[in-house]
Write a protein that holds these residues in place. Structure first.
Motif, PDB file in Angstrom:
ATOM      1  N   LEU A  87     -19.624  -5.962  47.469  1.00 47.54           N
ATOM      2  CA  LEU A  87     -20.628  -4.888  46.410  1.00 47.54           C
ATOM      3  C   LEU A  87     -19.794  -3.728  46.071  1.00 47.54           C
ATOM      4  N   LEU A  88     -18.969  -3.035  46.943  1.00 50.48           N
ATOM      5  CA  LEU A  88     -18.159  -1.778  46.492  1.00 50.48           C
ATOM      6  C   LEU A  88     -17.103  -2.268  45.736  1.00 50.48           C
ATOM      7  N   TRP A  89     -16.534  -3.520  45.796  1.00 53.27           N
ATOM      8  CA  TRP A  89     -15.440  -4.172  45.142  1.00 53.27           C
ATOM      9  C   TRP A  89     -15.864  -4.305  43.715  1.00 53.27           C
ATOM     10  N   HIS A  90     -17.236  -4.803  43.366  1.00 53.74           N
ATOM     11  CA  HIS A  90     -17.769  -4.999  42.297  1.00 53.74           C
ATOM     12  C   HIS A  90     -17.894  -3.709  41.558  1.00 53.74           C
ATOM     13  N   ASN A  91     -18.234  -2.866  42.101  1.00 53.22           N
ATOM     14  CA  ASN A  91     -18.594  -1.178  41.765  1.00 53.22           C
ATOM     15  C   ASN A  91     -16.971  -0.669  41.310  1.00 53.22           C
ATOM     16  N   ARG A  92     -16.250  -0.981  41.929  1.00 48.32           N
ATOM     17  CA  ARG A  92     -14.961  -0.392  41.692  1.00 48.32           C
ATOM     18  C   ARG A  92     -14.063  -1.217  40.467  1.00 48.32           C
ATOM     19  N   HIS A  93     -14.320  -2.519  40.339  1.00 48.66           N
ATOM     20  CA  HIS A  93     -13.569  -3.233  39.621  1.00 48.66           C
ATOM     21  C   HIS A  93     -14.668  -3.854  38.368  1.00 48.66           C
ATOM     22  N   ARG A  94     -15.092  -3.020  37.696  1.00 47.60           N
ATOM     23  CA  ARG A  94     -16.064  -3.329  36.566  1.00 47.60           C
ATOM     24  C   ARG A  94     -15.100  -3.872  35.322  1.00 47.60           C
ATOM     25  N   PHE A  95     -13.826  -3.340  35.161  1.00 46.71           N
ATOM     26  CA  PHE A  95     -13.206  -3.562  34.074  1.00 46.71           C
ATOM     27  C   PHE A  95     -11.716  -4.690  34.285  1.00 46.71           C
ATOM     28  N   CYS A  96     -11.604  -5.391  33.434  1.00 40.65           N
ATOM     29  CA  CYS A  96     -10.434  -6.167  33.549  1.00 40.65           C
ATOM     30  C   CYS A  96      -9.141  -5.463  33.916  1.00 40.65           C
ATOM     31  N   SER A  97      -8.295  -5.602  34.811  1.00 38.68           N
ATOM     32  CA  SER A  97      -7.230  -5.198  35.018  1.00 38.68           C
ATOM     33  C   SER A  97      -5.978  -5.716  34.215  1.00 38.68           C
ATOM     34  N   THR A  98      -6.259  -6.564  33.332  1.00 36.72           N
ATOM     35  CA  THR A  98      -5.279  -7.229  32.505  1.00 36.72           C
ATOM     36  C   THR A  98      -5.572  -6.670  31.033  1.00 36.72           C
ATOM     37  N   GLY A 145     -20.937 -14.028  42.835  1.00 36.25           N
ATOM     38  CA  GLY A 145     -20.161 -12.612  43.330  1.00 36.25           C
ATOM     39  C   GLY A 145     -18.828 -12.662  43.948  1.00 36.25           C
ATOM     40  N   TRP A 146     -18.414 -13.844  43.955  1.00 35.03           N
ATOM     41  CA  TRP A 146     -17.118 -14.020  44.553  1.00 35.03           C
ATOM     42  C   TRP A 146     -15.923 -13.921  43.664  1.00 35.03           C
ATOM     43  N   LYS A 147     -16.332 -13.460  42.665  1.00 30.63           N
ATOM     44  CA  LYS A 147     -15.135 -13.374  41.204  1.00 30.63           C
ATOM     45  C   LYS A 147     -15.468 -12.424  40.133  1.00 30.63           C
ATOM     46  N   ARG A 148     -14.952 -12.077  39.648  1.00 29.74           N
ATOM     47  CA  ARG A 148     -15.191 -11.447  38.083  1.00 29.74           C
ATOM     48  C   ARG A 148     -14.404 -11.951  37.039  1.00 29.74           C
ATOM     49  N   HIS A 149     -15.311 -12.244  35.958  1.00 30.84           N
ATOM     50  CA  HIS A 149     -14.413 -13.189  34.686  1.00 30.84           C
ATOM     51  C   HIS A 149     -14.362 -11.954  33.516  1.00 30.84           C
ATOM     52  N   CYS A 150     -13.077 -11.928  32.993  1.00 37.71           N
ATOM     53  CA  CYS A 150     -13.285 -11.340  31.710  1.00 37.71           C
ATOM     54  C   CYS A 150     -13.475 -12.331  30.635  1.00 37.71           C
ATOM     55  N   SER A 151     -14.475 -12.166  29.846  1.00 39.42           N
ATOM     56  CA  SER A 151     -14.660 -13.266  28.631  1.00 39.42           C
ATOM     57  C   SER A 151     -13.798 -12.841  27.465  1.00 39.42           C
ATOM     58  N   HIS A 152     -13.065 -11.664  27.370  1.00 39.63           N
ATOM     59  CA  HIS A 152     -12.230 -11.286  26.405  1.00 39.63           C
ATOM     60  C   HIS A 152     -10.973 -11.877  26.465  1.00 39.63           C
ATOM     61  N   CYS A 153     -10.348 -11.860  27.619  1.00 43.99           N
ATOM     62  CA  CYS A 153      -8.944 -12.422  27.789  1.00 43.99           C
ATOM     63  C   CYS A 153      -8.870 -13.678  28.679  1.00 43.99           C
ATOM     64  N   GLY A 154     -10.024 -13.867  29.311  1.00 45.92           N
ATOM     65  CA  GLY A 154      -9.973 -15.123  30.075  1.00 45.92           C
ATOM     66  C   GLY A 154      -9.696 -14.902  31.437  1.00 45.92           C
TER      67      GLY A 154
END
Ligand code: ZN
Length: 314
Positions: free
Chosen positions: A140-151, A162-171
């Motif tokens: 949960l802490l990882w989600h809080n700190r990684h709300r934006f795509c690092s790409t 919850g085991w991944k975050r996906h960026c719908s802008h760049c995929g």
């Protein structure tokens, strides 16, 4: 059998966070229809955290960490479901409660919020449940700190239960991180090397430790950290066991290292002191009867068990 004769089948039971008991059933993470049903099953239970602190409920005089669906909803402001896995076939999820609820939760007589470290120190829950709560905290802490795509820098979305975050802008897909830390005891004959940081409690000595760096193997990191912090050179390195450490998301990799030099030169930016201790002193330290009042980290910490392994080998 040869290779495995002295390999432990499981980490020591007192080692906090290390006893995975859930079947993570990772194939269910993409199965939205199963997840929806699982959330509503009568045997499903929920771990809740608010601002990084596990929310516990009184069960008589005892405390419990698993909520029913109704109990969870009474907390208010719950976020997305993190699927932790199955316990004897029954689903376990974790939820973050919105941070604005913190004061309201603290005010409730039927709840108690206790930080993760204290829960582990006090041995409040079974090793398996402690592992599940620690996993929930790290995730949960990882989600809080990684709300934006690092790409691309755009907001990313909760995915894969919850085991991944996906960026719908760049995929791009982003996965939760685990930061490997080596923690080790340098040993020379009947002596071992312990150090203390300036922020340790009075009298506390522990194993040396440090983050692994990109491009390093475990043995490289062990030898480098010992050399940097104490000037001691080491040769052979032996892995003992590891401890997930959700502060916030480390994996402590416990090792013994064979020292090939004895003269200590302390890196004062890292350590306040470092000394050789005999095996008998190490035993006294673990048993809290060292004549100078020197103590080790508690049983829930891997440093204690590495020191114990050295003592037991004598
Ligand atoms: Zn992106």
């Amino acid at each position: 059998m040869g290779f495995f004769a002295d390999a432990p089948e499981a980490p020591p039971a007192e080692l906090g966070f290390a006893s995975l008991s859930l079947d993570r059933a990772a194939f269910r993470r993409e199965d939205a229809s199963w997840l929806n049903k699982a959330l509503a099953l009568p045997g499903t239970r929920f771990v809740a955290l608010c601002k990084d602190i596990p929310v516990l409920a009184f069960d008589g005089a005892a405390l419990k960490a698993l909520f029913s669906r109704d109990g969870l909803e009474s907390l208010g402001g719950i976020g997305e479901p993190l699927f932790l896995g199955l316990e004897d076939g029954a689903p376990r999820f974790a939820f973050e409660v919105a941070s604005e609820q913190l004061e309201a939760l603290k005010a409730r007589q039927d709840l108690k919020l206790i930080d993760m470290r204290s829960i582990a120190m006090q041995g409040l829950f079974s090793p398996g449940l402690l592992n599940a709560i620690g996993t929930a905290k790290a995730m949960l802490l990882w989600h809080n700190r990684h709300r934006f795509c690092s790409t691309c820098g755009k907001p990313s979305d909760w995915a894969s239960a919850g085991w991944k975050r996906h960026c719908s802008h760049c995929g791009a897909d982003h996965f939760p991180r685990t930061d490997p830390v080596v923690i080790m005891l340098a040993v020379r004959g009947d002596s071992c090397l312990l150090g203390r940081s300036a922020h340790f409690p009075e009298g506390r000595f522990s194993c040396l430790a440090g983050f692994m760096e990109p491009g390093e193997g475990i043995e490289d990191a062990v030898r480098r950290e010992i050399l940097e912090e104490t000037g001691i050179r080491t040769g052979r390195v032996r892995y003992l066991y590891a401890q997930p450490w959700p502060f916030p998301s480390s994996l402590m990799i416990g090792c013994l290292a064979e020292a090939t030099s004895t003269e200590i030169t302390i890196d004062t930016t890292e350590l306040a002191d470092a000394r050789w201790f005999t095996r008998e002193e190490a035993r006294q330290i673990l048993e809290n009867r060292h004549p100078q009042g020197i103590s080790s980290p508690p049983r829930m910490a891997i440093a204690n068990h590495i020191l114990q392994a050295f003592v037991d080998a004598g």
